[in-house]
Design a protein around this motif. Structure first.
Motif, PDB file in Angstrom:
ATOM      1  N   ASN A  49      -0.125 -30.495 -58.719  1.00  9.95           N
ATOM      2  CA  ASN A  49      -0.160 -31.927 -58.391  1.00  9.95           C
ATOM      3  C   ASN A  49      -0.748 -32.806 -59.479  1.00  9.95           C
ATOM      4  OD1 ASN A  49       0.894 -31.367 -55.926  1.00  9.95           O
ATOM      5  ND2 ASN A  49      -0.903 -31.868 -54.734  1.00  9.95           N
ATOM      6  N   THR A  50      -1.572 -32.213 -60.354  1.00 15.40           N
ATOM      7  CA  THR A  50      -2.263 -33.041 -61.349  1.00 15.40           C
ATOM      8  C   THR A  50      -1.808 -32.736 -62.774  1.00 15.40           C
ATOM      9  OG1 THR A  50      -4.182 -33.188 -59.889  1.00 15.40           O
ATOM     10  CG2 THR A  50      -4.566 -33.707 -62.206  1.00 15.40           C
ATOM     11  N   VAL A  51      -1.612 -31.456 -63.076  1.00 17.24           N
ATOM     12  CA  VAL A  51      -1.246 -31.103 -64.459  1.00 17.24           C
ATOM     13  C   VAL A  51       0.279 -31.080 -64.649  1.00 17.24           C
ATOM     14  CG1 VAL A  51      -1.499 -29.354 -66.276  1.00 17.24           C
ATOM     15  CG2 VAL A  51      -3.414 -29.840 -64.733  1.00 17.24           C
ATOM     16  N   GLU A  52       0.991 -30.571 -63.653  1.00 17.92           N
ATOM     17  CA  GLU A  52       2.439 -30.411 -63.835  1.00 17.92           C
ATOM     18  C   GLU A  52       3.221 -31.738 -63.918  1.00 17.92           C
ATOM     19  OE1 GLU A  52       5.600 -27.157 -62.601  1.00 17.92           O
ATOM     20  OE2 GLU A  52       4.845 -28.152 -60.832  1.00 17.92           O
ATOM     21  N   PRO A  53       2.882 -32.777 -63.109  1.00 18.60           N
ATOM     22  CA  PRO A  53       3.760 -33.968 -63.116  1.00 18.60           C
ATOM     23  C   PRO A  53       4.017 -34.586 -64.492  1.00 18.60           C
ATOM     24  CG  PRO A  53       2.377 -34.005 -61.177  1.00 18.60           C
ATOM     25  CD  PRO A  53       1.878 -32.856 -62.024  1.00 18.60           C
ATOM     26  N   PRO A  54       2.998 -34.837 -65.325  1.00 16.58           N
ATOM     27  CA  PRO A  54       3.361 -35.430 -66.624  1.00 16.58           C
ATOM     28  C   PRO A  54       4.146 -34.458 -67.509  1.00 16.58           C
ATOM     29  CG  PRO A  54       0.986 -34.974 -66.527  1.00 16.58           C
ATOM     30  CD  PRO A  54       1.528 -34.741 -65.149  1.00 16.58           C
ATOM     31  N   ILE A  55       3.931 -33.157 -67.305  1.00 18.67           N
ATOM     32  CA  ILE A  55       4.683 -32.168 -68.097  1.00 18.67           C
ATOM     33  C   ILE A  55       6.156 -32.179 -67.670  1.00 18.67           C
ATOM     34  CG2 ILE A  55       4.889 -29.697 -68.634  1.00 18.67           C
ATOM     35  CD1 ILE A  55       1.838 -29.498 -68.483  1.00 18.67           C
ATOM     36  N   VAL A  56       6.391 -32.341 -66.378  1.00 19.31           N
ATOM     37  CA  VAL A  56       7.780 -32.452 -65.899  1.00 19.31           C
ATOM     38  C   VAL A  56       8.399 -33.754 -66.428  1.00 19.31           C
ATOM     39  CG1 VAL A  56       9.216 -32.758 -63.841  1.00 19.31           C
ATOM     40  CG2 VAL A  56       7.475 -30.989 -63.876  1.00 19.31           C
ATOM     41  N   ASP A  57       7.601 -34.825 -66.468  1.00 22.75           N
ATOM     42  CA  ASP A  57       8.128 -36.092 -67.016  1.00 22.75           C
ATOM     43  C   ASP A  57       8.596 -35.892 -68.460  1.00 22.75           C
ATOM     44  OD1 ASP A  57       7.650 -37.457 -64.691  1.00 22.75           O
ATOM     45  OD2 ASP A  57       5.827 -38.460 -65.391  1.00 22.75           O
ATOM     46  N   ARG A  58       7.829 -35.103 -69.212  1.00 21.38           N
ATOM     47  CA  ARG A  58       8.224 -34.858 -70.609  1.00 21.38           C
ATOM     48  C   ARG A  58       9.523 -34.050 -70.666  1.00 21.38           C
ATOM     49  NH1 ARG A  58       8.041 -31.237 -74.624  1.00 21.38           N
ATOM     50  NH2 ARG A  58       7.740 -32.119 -76.708  1.00 21.38           N
ATOM     51  N   GLU A  59       9.600 -33.061 -69.768  1.00 21.86           N
ATOM     52  CA  GLU A  59      10.808 -32.222 -69.717  1.00 21.86           C
ATOM     53  C   GLU A  59      12.037 -33.099 -69.421  1.00 21.86           C
ATOM     54  OE1 GLU A  59      10.746 -27.999 -67.805  1.00 21.86           O
ATOM     55  OE2 GLU A  59      11.345 -29.412 -66.276  1.00 21.86           O
ATOM     56  N   ILE A  60      11.884 -33.993 -68.444  1.00 27.11           N
ATOM     57  CA  ILE A  60      13.001 -34.872 -68.075  1.00 27.11           C
ATOM     58  C   ILE A  60      13.345 -35.795 -69.244  1.00 27.11           C
ATOM     59  CG2 ILE A  60      13.691 -36.782 -66.556  1.00 27.11           C
ATOM     60  CD1 ILE A  60      11.946 -35.383 -64.375  1.00 27.11           C
ATOM     61  N   ALA A  61      12.291 -36.343 -69.885  1.00 32.68           N
ATOM     62  CA  ALA A  61      12.535 -37.258 -71.009  1.00 32.68           C
ATOM     63  C   ALA A  61      13.327 -36.546 -72.105  1.00 32.68           C
ATOM     64  CB  ALA A  61      11.206 -37.787 -71.552  1.00 32.68           C
ATOM     65  N   THR A  62      12.891 -35.334 -72.480  1.00 34.05           N
ATOM     66  CA  THR A  62      13.555 -34.661 -73.600  1.00 34.05           C
ATOM     67  C   THR A  62      14.957 -34.189 -73.239  1.00 34.05           C
ATOM     68  OG1 THR A  62      12.470 -32.582 -73.007  1.00 34.05           O
ATOM     69  CG2 THR A  62      11.403 -33.886 -74.710  1.00 34.05           C
ATOM     70  N   LEU A  63      15.174 -33.889 -71.946  1.00 31.94           N
ATOM     71  CA  LEU A  63      16.495 -33.370 -71.555  1.00 31.94           C
ATOM     72  C   LEU A  63      17.496 -34.468 -71.230  1.00 31.94           C
ATOM     73  CD1 LEU A  63      15.554 -30.323 -69.255  1.00 31.94           C
ATOM     74  CD2 LEU A  63      16.517 -30.254 -71.555  1.00 31.94           C
TER      75      LEU A  63
END
Ligand code: GTB
Length: 217
Positions: free
Chosen positions: A106-120
């Motif tokens: 809930n705290t660490v994964e969300p911005p990492i997923v945002d980066r994944e979405i941005a790059t993909l």
């Protein structure tokens, strides 16, 4: 009863263990529970039969007798509750390990997923570079805070737990970005997780799906 999980028939990460079935495989390997895998194509994931198991038409799912679960965190929690090895016996230590599971998701994964979405999917947008800077700053905030808390410890709260399993799985999503290298204790933490025999067995099993070759050993 042997549980069955679902995974990508052909993972877009080409077997790097970044799809969410890896967390479930790793948890099952940690507790020594054999499992079966049903591989799905993208179109099969959206069919009614799979949506009956997973309302969002995704992997992973987990079936064990009458029980069907979705959401990798819930599945890992279920495995950790039913088997020894992933949660401490002491009630307070157990509550803290569960807290780290939530923190990872809930705290660490969300911005990492945002980066994944941005790059993909956002990389062709005119605002992509700016967006990436903002997202990576938010990731660095979290990594800095996590790095301070971990300090020189091997694991987040005493012995390795389901909290560490999920946190390492989440941090691995940054492999190849160079961002973890800025936090040597976090890089070492991820490497410790990846060095666990259960992680290696899980990794080899998901890689074998991609290569078509059975895991070595
Ligand atoms: N919150 C859910 C959970 O934790 O179980 C998220 C599940 C999820 O995102 N599943 C993805 C999925 O089924 C696969 S893991 N996607 C298909 C769809 O939504 O139609 C996400 C993922 C996919 C690919 C890579 N990769 O190639 O690097 C990494 C992560």
């Amino acid at each position: 009863m042997t549980p069955t999980i679902t995974a990508f028939e052909r993972s877009p990460d080409r077997g790097k263990g970044l799809a969410r079935d890896m967390r479930v495989r790793w948890a099952l390997e940690e507790v020594g529970q054999p499992y079966d895998v049903r591989l799905l194509s993208f179109s099969e994931m959206k069919e009614p039969a799979h949506r009956a198991l997973h309302p969002f038409g995704q992997i992973p799912t987990y079936e064990e007798g009458d029980l069907a679960l979705f959401e990798s965190g819930a599945i890992v929690f279920h495995i950790a509750e039913r088997h020894a090895g992933l949660l401490p016996d002491d009630a307070n230590a157990q509550a803290r390990a569960i807290t780290w599971m939530f923190a990872a998701l809930n705290t660490v994964e969300p911005p990492i997923v945002d980066r994944e979405i941005a790059t993909l999917v956002e990389c062709d947008k005119t605002w992509y570079e700016q967006r990436l800077l903002v997202v990576e700053d938010r990731i660095r905030d979290r990594l800095g805070e996590l790095s301070s808390r971990l300090g020189d410890a091997n694991w987040l709260d005493g012995k390795f737990s389901a909290g560490d399993l999920l946190m390492v799985a989440v941090l691995r999503m940054l492999n190849g970005s160079g961002m973890l290298d800025e936090y040597p204790n976090l890089s070492a933490y991820v490497a410790r997780g990846e060095a666990r025999p259960a992680f290696k067995r899980a990794f080899d099993a998901q890689l074998a799906v991609f290569t078509g070759k059975p895991p070595a050993g």
